[in-house]
Design a protein around this motif. Structure first.
Motif, PDB file in Angstrom:
ATOM      1  N   VAL A   4      71.108  -4.067  62.416  1.00  0.00           N
ATOM      2  CA  VAL A   4      70.007  -3.533  61.615  1.00  0.00           C
ATOM      3  C   VAL A   4      70.537  -2.450  60.676  1.00  0.00           C
ATOM      4  CG1 VAL A   4      67.783  -2.350  61.668  1.00  0.00           C
ATOM      5  CG2 VAL A   4      68.334  -4.055  63.414  1.00  0.00           C
ATOM      6  N   LEU A   5      70.513  -2.721  59.388  1.00  0.00           N
ATOM      7  CA  LEU A   5      70.894  -1.744  58.361  1.00  0.00           C
ATOM      8  C   LEU A   5      69.607  -1.150  57.796  1.00  0.00           C
ATOM      9  CD1 LEU A   5      73.682  -3.868  56.626  1.00  0.00           C
ATOM     10  CD2 LEU A   5      73.938  -2.165  58.432  1.00  0.00           C
ATOM     11  N   ARG A   6      69.141  -0.113  58.448  1.00  0.00           N
ATOM     12  CA  ARG A   6      67.827   0.447  58.128  1.00  0.00           C
ATOM     13  C   ARG A   6      67.733   0.893  56.675  1.00  0.00           C
ATOM     14  NH1 ARG A   6      62.575   0.280  58.112  1.00  0.00           N
ATOM     15  NH2 ARG A   6      61.539   2.302  58.210  1.00  0.00           N
ATOM     16  N   ASP A   7      68.791   1.471  56.134  1.00  0.00           N
ATOM     17  CA  ASP A   7      68.726   1.957  54.757  1.00  0.00           C
ATOM     18  C   ASP A   7      68.460   0.833  53.772  1.00  0.00           C
ATOM     19  OD1 ASP A   7      71.242   0.881  55.343  1.00  0.00           O
ATOM     20  OD2 ASP A   7      72.290   2.180  53.908  1.00  0.00           O
ATOM     21  N   ARG A   8      69.051  -0.348  54.025  1.00  0.00           N
ATOM     22  CA  ARG A   8      68.842  -1.474  53.116  1.00  0.00           C
ATOM     23  C   ARG A   8      67.451  -2.092  53.295  1.00  0.00           C
ATOM     24  NH1 ARG A   8      74.701  -4.652  53.181  1.00  0.00           N
ATOM     25  NH2 ARG A   8      75.999  -2.773  52.867  1.00  0.00           N
ATOM     26  N   LEU A   9      66.996  -2.163  54.539  1.00  0.00           N
ATOM     27  CA  LEU A   9      65.635  -2.645  54.769  1.00  0.00           C
ATOM     28  C   LEU A   9      64.626  -1.731  54.092  1.00  0.00           C
ATOM     29  CD1 LEU A   9      65.704  -3.673  58.547  1.00  0.00           C
ATOM     30  CD2 LEU A   9      65.612  -5.197  56.571  1.00  0.00           C
ATOM     31  N   LEU A  10      64.852  -0.431  54.200  1.00  0.00           N
ATOM     32  CA  LEU A  10      63.930   0.528  53.612  1.00  0.00           C
ATOM     33  C   LEU A  10      63.930   0.439  52.088  1.00  0.00           C
ATOM     34  CD1 LEU A  10      61.963   2.788  54.332  1.00  0.00           C
ATOM     35  CD2 LEU A  10      63.865   4.402  54.245  1.00  0.00           C
ATOM     36  N   ALA A  11      65.113   0.243  51.502  1.00  0.00           N
ATOM     37  CA  ALA A  11      65.196   0.106  50.040  1.00  0.00           C
ATOM     38  C   ALA A  11      64.456  -1.143  49.575  1.00  0.00           C
ATOM     39  CB  ALA A  11      66.659   0.057  49.610  1.00  0.00           C
ATOM     40  N   GLN A  12      64.609  -2.243  50.311  1.00  0.00           N
ATOM     41  CA  GLN A  12      63.911  -3.485  49.966  1.00  0.00           C
ATOM     42  C   GLN A  12      62.401  -3.290  50.077  1.00  0.00           C
ATOM     43  OE1 GLN A  12      64.520  -6.693  52.761  1.00  0.00           O
ATOM     44  NE2 GLN A  12      64.225  -8.262  51.201  1.00  0.00           N
ATOM     45  N   GLN A  13      61.978  -2.630  51.141  1.00  0.00           N
ATOM     46  CA  GLN A  13      60.556  -2.354  51.364  1.00  0.00           C
ATOM     47  C   GLN A  13      59.981  -1.495  50.241  1.00  0.00           C
ATOM     48  OE1 GLN A  13      59.420  -0.876  55.373  1.00  0.00           O
ATOM     49  NE2 GLN A  13      58.623   0.923  54.319  1.00  0.00           N
ATOM     50  N   GLN A  14      60.691  -0.421  49.890  1.00  0.00           N
ATOM     51  CA  GLN A  14      60.169   0.490  48.874  1.00  0.00           C
ATOM     52  C   GLN A  14      60.154  -0.149  47.494  1.00  0.00           C
ATOM     53  OE1 GLN A  14      58.746   3.412  49.707  1.00  0.00           O
ATOM     54  NE2 GLN A  14      58.037   3.413  47.570  1.00  0.00           N
ATOM     55  N   ALA A  15      61.132  -0.991  47.218  1.00  0.00           N
ATOM     56  CA  ALA A  15      61.161  -1.668  45.917  1.00  0.00           C
ATOM     57  C   ALA A  15      59.935  -2.562  45.746  1.00  0.00           C
ATOM     58  CB  ALA A  15      62.441  -2.497  45.784  1.00  0.00           C
ATOM     59  N   ARG A  16      59.540  -3.264  46.812  1.00  0.00           N
ATOM     60  CA  ARG A  16      58.363  -4.124  46.717  1.00  0.00           C
ATOM     61  C   ARG A  16      57.090  -3.280  46.604  1.00  0.00           C
ATOM     62  NH1 ARG A  16      57.920  -9.440  47.361  1.00  0.00           N
ATOM     63  NH2 ARG A  16      59.797  -9.211  46.080  1.00  0.00           N
ATOM     64  N   VAL A  17      57.041  -2.172  47.317  1.00  0.00           N
ATOM     65  CA  VAL A  17      55.898  -1.252  47.204  1.00  0.00           C
ATOM     66  C   VAL A  17      55.773  -0.761  45.772  1.00  0.00           C
ATOM     67  CG1 VAL A  17      55.043   1.046  47.848  1.00  0.00           C
ATOM     68  CG2 VAL A  17      55.853  -0.519  49.620  1.00  0.00           C
TER      69      VAL A  17
END
Length: 550
Positions: A162-175
Motif C-alpha cells: 500500500v503506497l498511501r501517498d499515491r492513493l491519496l494523490a489519485q483520490q485528491q486529483a479526482r476530487v
C-alpha cells in the motif's frame, strides 16, 4: 478583476492546478479558471502585479497573457450584480449539493442569485464526504481481493504493497476534477449567480451580514434566502477527548499514512465504512459500539455486518463506551468498562451536527429542533416566511441526493411555485462489504405506522448470482402489508446491494404487491433477481424451483 488568457490546458485538472497556483500569488483575493473558456479571472488587491500571476502560470508550463480590456480594480466578488436589478433576488448560504441545485434552478427560473461560501466550493460530498470516501473504500476493496478472495484455490494470492501517498494523490486529483467540473466551472459559467466569499449571519428576516473573507463586512438584502450550510462531524463529550489529536472522517480521508492500530468510536455508516477500509489497507481495527451495529435498523442488518467484519479480523466491541480518552507518547489510551484499549490513532465517527451555530437564525425567526437542525416542512419552508432551508443543516435525512432534491424544490417554491419532497420511498446505501441497502419501512417502523405486516427473508444461498460469486453473505428481506401484499419496505445486506435497492424503491413508489414483483422479468444471474426470488417466497418454496423458473 484581471482576466488572463491561458493556452495549453488539456483538462479541468489543468484549470484546478492553475487556480491553486494563482491563489498563492501575493495580493490575489480570489481566482477562478475556466478550462472551456481558456481564461483565468482574478480578483486582487490594488497594486497586485499581473506579471507575478503570469509567472505563476508559466511555471506550470502554460502560456498566459493578460487581457488588457478586462483589467478592473476591484475587491468585489467576480460577476457581481447590479443592486438595482429588478429580478427576484435569492441568497443561498452554502455551495454543496442543496445550495448548487437551488442556485441553478433559481437562475433557470429567472432569479438572480448570490451564493455565499465561507470555505471551499462544493460542500461536504465532493470534498470531504461521498467522493473521497468511496474512492478510498474502492481502493481498499481491491487491496482486499488481492490478499484474499473466494477464488484463491485457482488464482495466486498477491498481498498488496500500500503506497498511501499515491492513493491519496489519485483520490485528491479526482476530487479536484469533480469540484471544478460540477461546482466551480458551473458557477463560473452561470452569469445569474454571484459567488460571495465570506461567512453569513442574519441581521433580520430580510438581510444578511457577510463577514468577507478578504476583510470587512457587507450587508446583503434578499427577497428569499436558502440556508444550505451543511453539517460537521459531531464530537461526543468524552472526558479528555478534545485534548487529543483524534480524527474525524475529514482527517481520516486525507491521512498520509495507514496507522498500525486504529480505534473507531461509532457504530453506523461512516464509522463502519472507514473502519473496514482502513482494515483492508493494513490497520488492526477495533470498533467501539455504544449499542450494536446499526441498532436503529432491523437487528438482522447489524448481526450480518458484525459477522462480516469479524470474519475480516476487525474487533467489534458491542455495548462498549469510552469513559476517558488520553494521548501519551504517540498513543491513544481509551478507558472502557472492559479495560484499557490502546491505539496509534483514534477515529471518532458518531454522526454529524447541523452547521447552524453563529448564524443568528433567531433574529430571522427561524426555529431549530433540539439537535440544532432547522425545522422545515415538505416544501423546505422554515418558520420564517421568506427563508427556506435544505440539506444536512435541516431535520431531513443527511444524504446528498436528498439535499439536491430539496434544494431544487426550495428554488421552485422561493420563486412562487408549489413543490414538495416525499421521502416515503427514500433508498439508502452503506458502502461496506457486503453493502447495506434499505428503502421504506422496516417491520418495526411499519408496526409503529399502524400496518399489520407479512415479511419474508431470503438468504443468499438461494440467489444464483451470489452462488456463482461464491459470496452468500447477507440476505434480502421484504416487508409487505398483510392481506393486500403491498410492498412496504426492503432491507438488503449483500454485495452490490446499492445497485438493486432502486428497483425496490420504484416498486414501493408504484405501490406494487409482492405478487406483482414476483411476476416481473428479471435478468438471470444478477443480484437484483434476488428481489423476485424474495417475492416468490411469499407463495413458493424457492428451494424447489429450477434456476430460472418463474
Amino acid at each position: 478583476m484581471i482576466e488572463i488568457n491561458v493556452e495549453g490546458m488539456t483538462c479541468t485538472g489543468c484549470a484546478a492546478q492553475i487556480e491553486a497556483a494563482l491563489q498563492q500569488v501575493a495580493g490575489v483575493l480570489q481566482a477562478s479558471v475556466s478550462y472551456t473558456e481558456r481564461k483565468a479571472r482574478v480578483v486582487a488587491q490594488a497594486g497586485a502585479d499581473p506579471e507575478r500571476m503570469l509567472a505563476a502560470i508559466a511555471a506550470l508550463g502554460y502560456r498566459a497573457t493578460v487581457n488588457e480590456v478586462a483589467i478592473v480594480a476591484s475587491a468585489e466578488p467576480i460577476a457581481s450584480h447590479d443592486e438595482d436589478d429588478s429580478r427576484l433576488h435569492i441568497a443561498v448560504i452554502g455551495s454543496g449539493g442543496a445550495a448548487m441545485a437551488a442556485a441553478l434552478k433559481a437562475a433557470e427560473g429567472g432569479a438572480r442569485v448570490t451564493l455565499i461560501e465561507r470555505g471551499i466550493i462544493g460542500g461536504t460530498c465532493v470534498n470531504v464526504g461521498c467522493v473521497p470516501s468511496k474512492i478510498m473504500i474502492r481502493a481498499a476493496h481491491v487491496a482486499h481481493l488481492r490478499r484474499e478472495s473466494p477464488f484463491d484455490a485457482g488464482l495466486s494470492v498477491t498481498p498488496p504493497i500500500v503506497l498511501r501517498d499515491r492513493l491519496l494523490a489519485q483520490q485528491q486529483a479526482r476530487v479536484d476534477e469533480l469540484r471544478q467540473a460540477k461546482y466551480e466551472g458551473i458557477l463560473q459559467s452561470t452569469p445569474a449567480i454571484t459567488v460571495l466569499r465570506g461567512e453569513a449571519r442574519f441581521q433580520d428576516e430580510q438581510q444578511l451580514v457577510v463577514a468577507l473573507s478578504d476583510g470587512g463586512e457587507r450587508v446583503l438584502g434578499f427577497d428569499r434566502c436558502l440556508v444550505a450550510s451543511g453539517a460537521s462531524p459531531a464530537v461526543p463529550a468524552i472526558p479528555g477527548l478534545k485534548d487529543t489529536p483524534y480524527w474525524t472522517s475529514t482527517e481520516a480521508l486525507v491521512s498520509d499514512a495507514i496507522p498500525n492500530r486504529l480505534a473507531v468510536i461509532g457504530s453506523s455508516v461512516v464509522a463502519l465504512e472507514l473502519a473496514q477500509a482502513f482494515a483492508r489497507l493494513g490497520s488492526q481495527v477495533t470498533i467501539l459500539a455504544r449499542h450494536t451495529l446499526f441498532y436503529r435498523d432491523d437487528p438482522a442488518i447489524g448481526e450480518a455486518l458484525t459477522a462480516a467484519l469479524r470474519m475480516e479480523g476487525i474487533e467489534v466491541l458491542e455495548h462498549t463506551q469510552a469513559s476517558q480518552v488520553s494521548h501519551d507518547n504517540g498513543e491513544f489510551i481509551l478507558s472502557t468498562h472492559q479495560g484499557e484499549l490502546r491505539a496509534e490513532q483514534l477515529l471518532v465517527a458518531t454522526g454529524r451536527t447541523a452547521n447552524t451555530r453563529g448564524m443568528n437564525l433567531e433574529a430571522a425567526g427561524v426555529k431549530l429542533n433540539q439537535h440544532g437542525a432547522i425545522q422545515i416542512d415538505q416544501g423546505m419552508r422554515t418558520s420564517a416566511v421568506n427563508i427556506y432551508a435544505a440539506g444536512d443543516c435541516t431535520d431531513q435525512p443527511q444524504f446528498v441526493y436528498v439535499a439536491a432534491a430539496a434544494g431544487t424544490r426550495a428554488a421552485i417554491n422561493m420563486s412562487g411555485g408549489e413543490a414538495s419532497l416525499n421521502l416515503d420511498a427514500m433508498p439508502a446505501v452503506v458502502f461496506t462489504d457486503p453493502q447495506v441497502a434499505t428503502v421504506g419501512y422496516s417491520e418495526v417502523q411499519a408496526y409503529l405506522a399502524g400496518f399489520e405486516t407479512d415479511s419474508r427473508t431470503l438468504i443468499l444461498d438461494h440467489v444464483p448470482r451470489a452462488l456463482v460469486n461464491f459470496d452468500t453473505r447477507g440476505f434480502i428481506k421484504l416487508v409487505a402489508e398483510a392481506g393486500s401484499g403491498r410492498l412496504l419496505g426492503v432491507q438488503v445486506v449483500s454485495a452490490e446491494a446499492g445497485e438493486l435497492i432502486q428497483t425496490a424503491a420504484i416498486a414501493i413508489r408504484a405501490r406494487m404487491t409482492v405478487q406483482d414483483l414476483a411476476d416481473q422479468l428479471f435478468p438471470y444471474l444478477t443480484m437484483v433477481e434476488g428481489l423476485k426470488l424474495a417475492a416468490q417466497t411469499f407463495f413458493k418454496d424457492v428451494k424447489q424451483l429450477s434456476c430460472c423458473a418463474s
